[in-house]
Write a protein that holds these residues in place. Sequence first.
Motif, PDB file in Angstrom:
ATOM      1  N   PHE A 159       0.826  -1.211   0.000  1.00  0.00           N
ATOM      2  CA  PHE A 159       0.000   0.000   0.000  1.00  0.00           C
ATOM      3  C   PHE A 159       0.864   1.267   0.000  1.00  0.00           C
ATOM      4  O   PHE A 159       0.509   2.279   0.616  1.00  0.00           O
ATOM      5  CB  PHE A 159      -0.955   0.008   1.199  1.00  0.00           C
ATOM      6  CG  PHE A 159      -2.017  -1.059   1.112  1.00  0.00           C
ATOM      7  CD1 PHE A 159      -3.225  -0.798   0.510  1.00  0.00           C
ATOM      8  CD2 PHE A 159      -1.778  -2.335   1.601  1.00  0.00           C
ATOM      9  CE1 PHE A 159      -4.198  -1.784   0.403  1.00  0.00           C
ATOM     10  CE2 PHE A 159      -2.738  -3.333   1.499  1.00  0.00           C
ATOM     11  CZ  PHE A 159      -3.946  -3.057   0.900  1.00  0.00           C
ATOM     12  N   ASP A 184       0.275   5.422  -4.114  1.00  0.00           N
ATOM     13  CA  ASP A 184      -0.932   6.207  -3.912  1.00  0.00           C
ATOM     14  C   ASP A 184      -1.900   6.075  -5.077  1.00  0.00           C
ATOM     15  O   ASP A 184      -3.120   6.090  -4.891  1.00  0.00           O
ATOM     16  CB  ASP A 184      -0.543   7.673  -3.708  1.00  0.00           C
ATOM     17  CG  ASP A 184      -1.718   8.527  -3.294  1.00  0.00           C
ATOM     18  OD1 ASP A 184      -2.341   8.226  -2.269  1.00  0.00           O
ATOM     19  OD2 ASP A 184      -2.023   9.510  -4.007  1.00  0.00           O
ATOM     20  N   ASN A 216      -3.764   2.850  -4.506  1.00  0.00           N
ATOM     21  CA  ASN A 216      -4.663   2.966  -3.363  1.00  0.00           C
ATOM     22  C   ASN A 216      -5.910   3.765  -3.707  1.00  0.00           C
ATOM     23  O   ASN A 216      -7.009   3.478  -3.208  1.00  0.00           O
ATOM     24  CB  ASN A 216      -3.938   3.627  -2.186  1.00  0.00           C
ATOM     25  CG  ASN A 216      -2.759   2.810  -1.693  1.00  0.00           C
ATOM     26  OD1 ASN A 216      -2.649   1.617  -1.997  1.00  0.00           O
ATOM     27  ND2 ASN A 216      -1.875   3.437  -0.949  1.00  0.00           N
ATOM     28  N   LEU A 268      -9.740   2.493  -3.047  1.00  0.00           N
ATOM     29  CA  LEU A 268     -10.707   3.223  -2.227  1.00  0.00           C
ATOM     30  C   LEU A 268     -11.935   3.616  -3.038  1.00  0.00           C
ATOM     31  O   LEU A 268     -13.059   3.618  -2.515  1.00  0.00           O
ATOM     32  CB  LEU A 268     -10.040   4.464  -1.622  1.00  0.00           C
ATOM     33  CG  LEU A 268      -8.981   4.181  -0.550  1.00  0.00           C
ATOM     34  CD1 LEU A 268      -8.252   5.457  -0.165  1.00  0.00           C
ATOM     35  CD2 LEU A 268      -9.631   3.549   0.685  1.00  0.00           C
ATOM     36  N   ARG A 323       1.175   2.432   6.594  1.00  0.00           N
ATOM     37  CA  ARG A 323       0.478   2.518   5.304  1.00  0.00           C
ATOM     38  C   ARG A 323      -0.753   1.639   5.285  1.00  0.00           C
ATOM     39  O   ARG A 323      -1.817   2.038   4.799  1.00  0.00           O
ATOM     40  CB  ARG A 323       1.444   2.134   4.176  1.00  0.00           C
ATOM     41  CG  ARG A 323       2.633   3.067   4.043  1.00  0.00           C
ATOM     42  CD  ARG A 323       3.606   2.600   2.994  1.00  0.00           C
ATOM     43  NE  ARG A 323       4.184   1.299   3.336  1.00  0.00           N
ATOM     44  CZ  ARG A 323       5.125   0.693   2.607  1.00  0.00           C
ATOM     45  NH1 ARG A 323       5.555   1.263   1.499  1.00  0.00           N
ATOM     46  NH2 ARG A 323       5.610  -0.467   2.977  1.00  0.00           N
ATOM     47  N   PHE A 343      -4.708   2.954   5.214  1.00  0.00           N
ATOM     48  CA  PHE A 343      -5.669   2.518   4.207  1.00  0.00           C
ATOM     49  C   PHE A 343      -6.919   1.942   4.872  1.00  0.00           C
ATOM     50  O   PHE A 343      -8.044   2.275   4.480  1.00  0.00           O
ATOM     51  CB  PHE A 343      -5.036   1.477   3.288  1.00  0.00           C
ATOM     52  CG  PHE A 343      -5.973   0.949   2.238  1.00  0.00           C
ATOM     53  CD1 PHE A 343      -6.125   1.613   1.034  1.00  0.00           C
ATOM     54  CD2 PHE A 343      -6.713  -0.208   2.458  1.00  0.00           C
ATOM     55  CE1 PHE A 343      -6.994   1.137   0.059  1.00  0.00           C
ATOM     56  CE2 PHE A 343      -7.586  -0.691   1.504  1.00  0.00           C
ATOM     57  CZ  PHE A 343      -7.728  -0.008   0.302  1.00  0.00           C
ATOM     58  N   CYS A 344      -6.738   1.084   5.857  1.00  0.00           N
ATOM     59  CA  CYS A 344      -7.886   0.464   6.520  1.00  0.00           C
ATOM     60  C   CYS A 344      -8.733   1.507   7.251  1.00  0.00           C
ATOM     61  O   CYS A 344      -9.955   1.348   7.359  1.00  0.00           O
ATOM     62  CB  CYS A 344      -7.412  -0.603   7.499  1.00  0.00           C
ATOM     63  SG  CYS A 344      -6.671  -2.061   6.706  1.00  0.00           S
ATOM     64  N   ARG A 390      -9.463   4.362   6.200  1.00  0.00           N
ATOM     65  CA  ARG A 390     -10.285   5.079   5.223  1.00  0.00           C
ATOM     66  C   ARG A 390     -11.335   4.187   4.575  1.00  0.00           C
ATOM     67  O   ARG A 390     -12.118   4.656   3.755  1.00  0.00           O
ATOM     68  CB  ARG A 390      -9.384   5.682   4.142  1.00  0.00           C
ATOM     69  CG  ARG A 390      -8.360   6.678   4.664  1.00  0.00           C
ATOM     70  CD  ARG A 390      -7.435   7.159   3.570  1.00  0.00           C
ATOM     71  NE  ARG A 390      -8.150   7.875   2.522  1.00  0.00           N
ATOM     72  CZ  ARG A 390      -7.586   8.319   1.401  1.00  0.00           C
ATOM     73  NH1 ARG A 390      -6.287   8.092   1.191  1.00  0.00           N
ATOM     74  NH2 ARG A 390      -8.295   8.977   0.506  1.00  0.00           N
TER      75      ARG A 390
END
Length: 434
Positions: free
Chosen positions: A332, A335, A338, A342, A362, A366-367, A369
């Motif tokens: 992750f 960007d 990612n 998302l 990282r 991510f988790c 969001r």
Amino acid sequence: MDWKTHSYRVGSHVWEGDGIPPAGPELDQFISDARKCIEPWLSAVFQSEHFNLLIGSGFTTAVALTAGGSATGMGKVVFGSAFDDKIDVHAAASATKMGRGSANIEDQFRSALAVYEGLLVTDSAAAAALKARMDAQLLLFLKSLLESERRIKDAASLDHLQLAQTLLQSFLLSCASRTASRERLHIFTTNYDRLIEHGCDLAGLRIIDRFVGAMNPLFRSTRVEVDVHYNPPGIRGEPRFMEGVVRLTKLHGSLDWHYDKALRTIRRLGIPFAARADHTDLPKEPIDTVMIYPNPAKDVETTAYPYAELFRDMAAATCRPNSVIVTYGYGFGDDHVNRILLDMLAIPSTHIVIIVYSVDERVKAFCARAREAQVSLLVGPHFASLETLVQHYFPKPALDYITSRLADVLRHRPTPAPAAPVPGPAGTTPEVGA
């Protein structure tokens, strides 16, 4: 979650712990209990309507370690130019901005190419000197990728080689074994090596990508949904999907992608897996020709052309209802990747399964969001071990219709009535089965 060393979250089942029992009966019991939760969940996930697999550099590292070798690292390099300090500062700033953390070789090349483009306007001699340094480092990087492939092909022993090949094939087959009514597995990777292609060759999987042709495959911008079918014997006009077909998209390019400046086309060269460093198709000036990210090939149109098409393929494959993506070995740190993940999770019916060796900021970012209900996790050296994952937690790597039919027969078969108790001597009635 408290983000322990080992943890899993699949469906309604959550487990976290700092350690795994040592080898022995306790470990066998732990694996048996975890398998009852993980394997059925992954079996259902792998048969989703749209199934995708995102593979990062950790996958190559896992296979290389199984073979008794090591994989190419993404550590920083030294160009040896007068602009190294400024390049490193800019690379560190860009890596921080993207949430990658510390800069790596990709960030350095991205910054060096920006300096090079500026020098072409102001100082052609300095630009030529910097380009020579970049060519040298990129060629060393290409050779290190081939060396990594050789470590896997020329394993430490025959046992190491057989284990690595078995795990590689089983991993890919477990993901690719989907019923004919489902869409093909689509594999995305940020790796430059050809380990996935090698594994598909070993497993007998057919690959569909954007390249068309046999002798010198040409990259096409048209996203034609070409697939392979067969007609069952005795049936006409009813084609069926063949088994063992996957789609492959290499998001950052590949070491055997070559840009022809004269024809302005991208072709895939016939560089064998694990080729020697002196292979004739390896260019002397790779900055201008080898299509690996973030190489602009000195052409604005070509800069956007291959990579924009590839990321468009990823967005089209993932950002739709009932889509699932499984990540393995991906940290992750990109960007642009990612962002697509998302966007996919903005659709309530989508899901992501994250398999990582260790958790860093990282992964946590991510988790944080994403919606918790749309994220499944397998975290830690135990669950991310390729051997443990394939042998205990992944679904069986085959479409076993016999087992399926057996389950249907047993499910519809009436349950026999219990046997009547048999009177014992002296008027006693022993229990059934005594």
